[in-house]
Design a protein around this motif. Structure first.
Motif, mmCIF file in Angstrom:
data_model
loop_
_atom_site.group_PDB
_atom_site.id
_atom_site.type_symbol
_atom_site.label_atom_id
_atom_site.label_comp_id
_atom_site.label_asym_id
_atom_site.label_seq_id
_atom_site.Cartn_x
_atom_site.Cartn_y
_atom_site.Cartn_z
ATOM 1 N N UNK A 174 50.020 55.372 39.360
ATOM 2 C CA UNK A 174 51.049 55.784 38.716
ATOM 3 C C UNK A 174 52.039 54.733 39.317
ATOM 4 N N UNK A 175 52.727 54.095 38.617
ATOM 5 C CA UNK A 175 54.017 53.007 38.859
ATOM 6 C C UNK A 175 55.224 53.750 38.201
ATOM 7 N N UNK A 176 56.274 54.151 39.159
ATOM 8 C CA UNK A 176 57.418 54.604 38.649
ATOM 9 C C UNK A 176 58.464 53.703 38.989
ATOM 10 N N UNK A 199 66.622 48.474 36.702
ATOM 11 C CA UNK A 199 65.318 48.891 36.680
ATOM 12 C C UNK A 199 64.790 49.722 35.379
ATOM 13 N N UNK A 200 66.134 50.008 34.628
ATOM 14 C CA UNK A 200 65.764 50.440 33.252
ATOM 15 C C UNK A 200 65.601 49.495 32.082
ATOM 16 N N UNK A 203 59.147 51.585 42.543
ATOM 17 C CA UNK A 203 59.816 50.411 42.678
ATOM 18 C C UNK A 203 61.179 50.811 42.435
ATOM 19 N N UNK A 204 62.196 50.686 43.451
ATOM 20 C CA UNK A 204 63.531 51.068 43.361
ATOM 21 C C UNK A 204 64.369 49.681 43.446
ATOM 22 N N UNK A 213 61.545 48.306 47.304
ATOM 23 C CA UNK A 213 63.067 48.258 47.139
ATOM 24 C C UNK A 213 63.955 46.780 46.739
ATOM 25 N N UNK A 214 64.316 46.643 45.706
ATOM 26 C CA UNK A 214 65.097 45.195 45.530
ATOM 27 C C UNK A 214 66.305 45.749 45.880
#
Length: 197
Positions: free
Chosen positions: A2-4, A11-12, A69-70, A106-107
């Motif tokens: 599960x990748x969020x 990110x969107x 991934x933020x 995090x980026x």
């Protein structure tokens, strides 16, 4: 797996004309090529600041998350959020994701000096502020047990040199820009996926 995706407009996927050219699908595609089954969910909201991560984290945790991934920080910079405030909000988000069993990549904030709207006379100042903000974020992420992907180091020179990496609004990435960002994020995400497989 599960990748969020959490965070802001990058990110969107704002700026790309096709969903498959945005970060989530690009990263999911790379994981699938490596043999992973991936369930992708995008919780990111355009315009989000670090303060908005709390609700995104709740949504991700409620649905289940293995890798988060933020991408966050640009809107904090444009709204003049103090680095220590935004960094603490990011740290809280990473801490909550880790407590839910997720690995977190995090980026940190981009170097906004490469955006064409920034007057040349202010670019050095904007670059310095961006770096300071990203440094505070990095320390917060590490303290919370997350992984920092140094995306800004890899992509800033390319975005500065190639206008085609920007969308028509000259602020968000184009499809080509998203491919550059995904390529910089991928090694950290792929390494975590391999460990969890």
């Amino acid at each position: 797996m599960r990748l969020c995706l959490l965070g802001d407009s990058i990110a969107a996927g704002v700026g790309s004309t096709r969903r498959e050219d945005t970060l989530g699908p690009l990263l999911a595609g790379r994981l699938r090529q490596a043999g992973h089954q991936v369930d992708l969910r995008v919780h990111a909201v355009p315009g989000a600041r670090s303060a908005d991560l709390r609700s995104q984290v709740k949504s991700a945790v409620a649905g289940g998350v293995d890798i988060a991934v933020v991408v966050i920080g640009a809107n904090d910079l444009t709204r003049f959020i103090p680095a220590d405030v935004g960094a603490q909000q990011l740290q809280d988000a990473v801490t909550d994701l880790r407590a839910a069993g997720a690995e977190v990549v995090v980026a940190t904030a981009p170097d906004l000096s490469v955006v064409s709207h920034v007057p040349p006379a202010l670019r050095d100042v904007v670059s310095a502020v961006s770096r300071q903000y990203a440094q505070a974020q990095q320390q917060a992420v590490i303290k919370a047990g997350g992984t920092v992907a140094h995306v800004e180091r890899a992509v800033t020179p390319r975005f500065a040199a190639d206008p085609s990496l920007f969308a028509t609004d000259r602020f968000h990435p184009s499809a080509a820009g998203y491919r550059e960002i995904a390529a910089a994020l991928a090694p950290a995400v792929e390494a975590i996926a391999a460990q969890r497989a």
